[in-house]
Structures are given as structure tokens and as C-alpha cells.
Design an enzyme around this catalytic site. Sequence first.
Site, PDB file in Angstrom:
ATOM      1  N   ASN A 155       4.718  -1.239 -11.914  1.00 56.73           N
ATOM      2  CA  ASN A 155       5.561  -0.861  -9.977  1.00 56.73           C
ATOM      3  C   ASN A 155       5.018  -1.041  -8.986  1.00 56.73           C
ATOM      4  OD1 ASN A 155       8.212  -0.055  -8.402  1.00 56.73           O
ATOM      5  ND2 ASN A 155       8.836  -0.168 -10.384  1.00 56.73           N
ATOM      6  N   ASP A 205       8.182   5.457  -9.097  1.00 60.14           N
ATOM      7  CA  ASP A 205       8.132   3.757  -8.586  1.00 60.14           C
ATOM      8  C   ASP A 205       8.019   2.687  -7.512  1.00 60.14           C
ATOM      9  OD1 ASP A 205      10.287   1.472  -8.171  1.00 60.14           O
ATOM     10  OD2 ASP A 205      12.192   1.958  -8.519  1.00 60.14           O
TER      11      ASP A 205
END
Length: 302
Positions: A155, A205
Site C-alpha cells: 500500500n 492504507d
Amino acid sequence: MQTLTATPVLDVEPAVHGEGPTWDAARRELLWVDIDAGQVRRATVSAAGVLAEVGVHRGGDTVGFVVPASGGGWLLGADGGFTHLSADGTATVLLTIDGEGPDAGTRMNDGAVDPVGRLFGGTMGLDERPGAGSLYRVDLDGSVHTALTDLTISNGIEWTADGRTVYLADSGVAQIRAYDYDVDSGAFGDSRVFLDLSDDDGPPDGLTMDDEDHVWVALWGAGQVRRYSPAGELVAVVRVGAANTSSCAFAGPSLDHLVISTSTQGLTDVPPDAGRLFVVRPGVTGRPAGVYRGPVDALRRA
């Protein structure tokens, strides 16, 4: 600790799976993607933080990230490899990586450009299985190399101002690792756990960095973006009115607005603001996106 609240952007239609806001300094535009819709979206951002969408382009069946390219247009992590998107919206697949893509049960996810113009793009399993993700490096000659393997959900990725450290989030294990980085070769060196959020409100994230080398990271499922010092101290929290906060980037003429993407993924009862962009002025400035400086007409596996 500072606590802020982001404002939803109501004049821009929500995404299905919004991700990867990126400031294209040359075009003075915000870029972001709708992964599940396979779209690259573009908007202007005023000095007051007002967004106006100016374009939507199809980049593939799924698009994980978009970065500006010095050769014109943008480079995408799409489906199982890399695609060039021209300014007129024409998408051209440059390379599908062996062992990646829908047939292999994977897709491209997040990516970014290092201080000298190399592109890094990560992958993940469609079923989020452990170890299915990798990180790939596109060098300035267009050769594509494997940088890391055995990731789960590769990510957010970003470099410190001196280029000597690169942060990489793996959402699957809920960690951000800090790697020693060789700017001359693009090689990752020794690493340490910068943040372990496995017992927190949500996994890390997408992420970005500000001009003080602090890390801003979106926590998936937590409805927030957090700011951490280089020592890993939590110094600010931005509250977001959508649970699936997916990424963030500084944008606008002065790079003083933090734009946050959100997603509807996995929601059965979708709230009104899920999938929207959110904006907040955090009192610090950030950096424009790195620009990919390799070829935009051909890539080759090293």
C-alpha cells in the site's frame, strides 16, 4: 495532540473505491483513482480548497494508482501491470507482469515515484491472501524489477526529504515499515517497524509526507487520517465522515490542503458521504507527487 475534522467535497461525485489522491504540479491538478471502476479522475483545487472535476478517464478494469509522467500524460498501475494514459484519455498497456493480474488472482494497488523519477508499484491478492503481494520498480530505462516479495497488501509508499528512508504500508499485516533506501540504485535496505497498528482502529492504507518529514496515513475502517512524527509519535488526528478512509495527499496551489479519499468497498448500507473526497487545512504543507521520468512508450521485464 491536534484534532481536526475534514469536510466532504459535495460538488464531486463519489467513487466506488476511491484511492490514491496525487497532486500533479505541472498541470496544477489533483489526480485520484476509482479502483473498481477502472477510472482516473482529475480536478482543479483552488487556493481556498474548492475542488472542480475536469476529467474522467478509463484506465483498465482496475486502476490502483496514477502518477504524472515527464514524457506526457500519466503512468498507471492497472490490472496486472503498467499502463500509459495520454492527455487525450487514450490508455495503452505497457507491460503485464508475469504472475500478476486477474488470471493470477492479483491486481496492482498503490504506487509512487522516488526522488529521482523511478516508479514503484505494489500488488495484492484479490482475496487478500498473505504473501501474494509484491513491490515492483520501474527504472529510468524502462526496465521493471522486483523490489520486494511476500507482502500481503502493498500500500502507501513515500520517501523522506533526503531520500534515505522509504516508508511502505502493508495493510494485510497492519504495519508501516521504514526501509533504508539507496537513491543511486533504487534498492531497499534494512528495515524496521515504524508503526504497528494491528491492535488499533484499522490498518494503515495510503500515506503521504509533509514538509516536516511527518507521515500522514489513512486508517481503513477507522474514518480518520493520522499524523505521526519521524519518531512514531501520534501528533494529529483528522476525523473523516466516512469509515473507509483510503489515502491522502497535499494539494492546491500552496500544497496546504490535505485531500482524503474514501471508499464504499465492503459496505452493505452505504452512507451518503462514502466514496467522496474530503478536504482539511492542517496548518502544514506537503509535497507534489514525484514525476516518473522513464519511457512512456515501452517497458520491459528485467
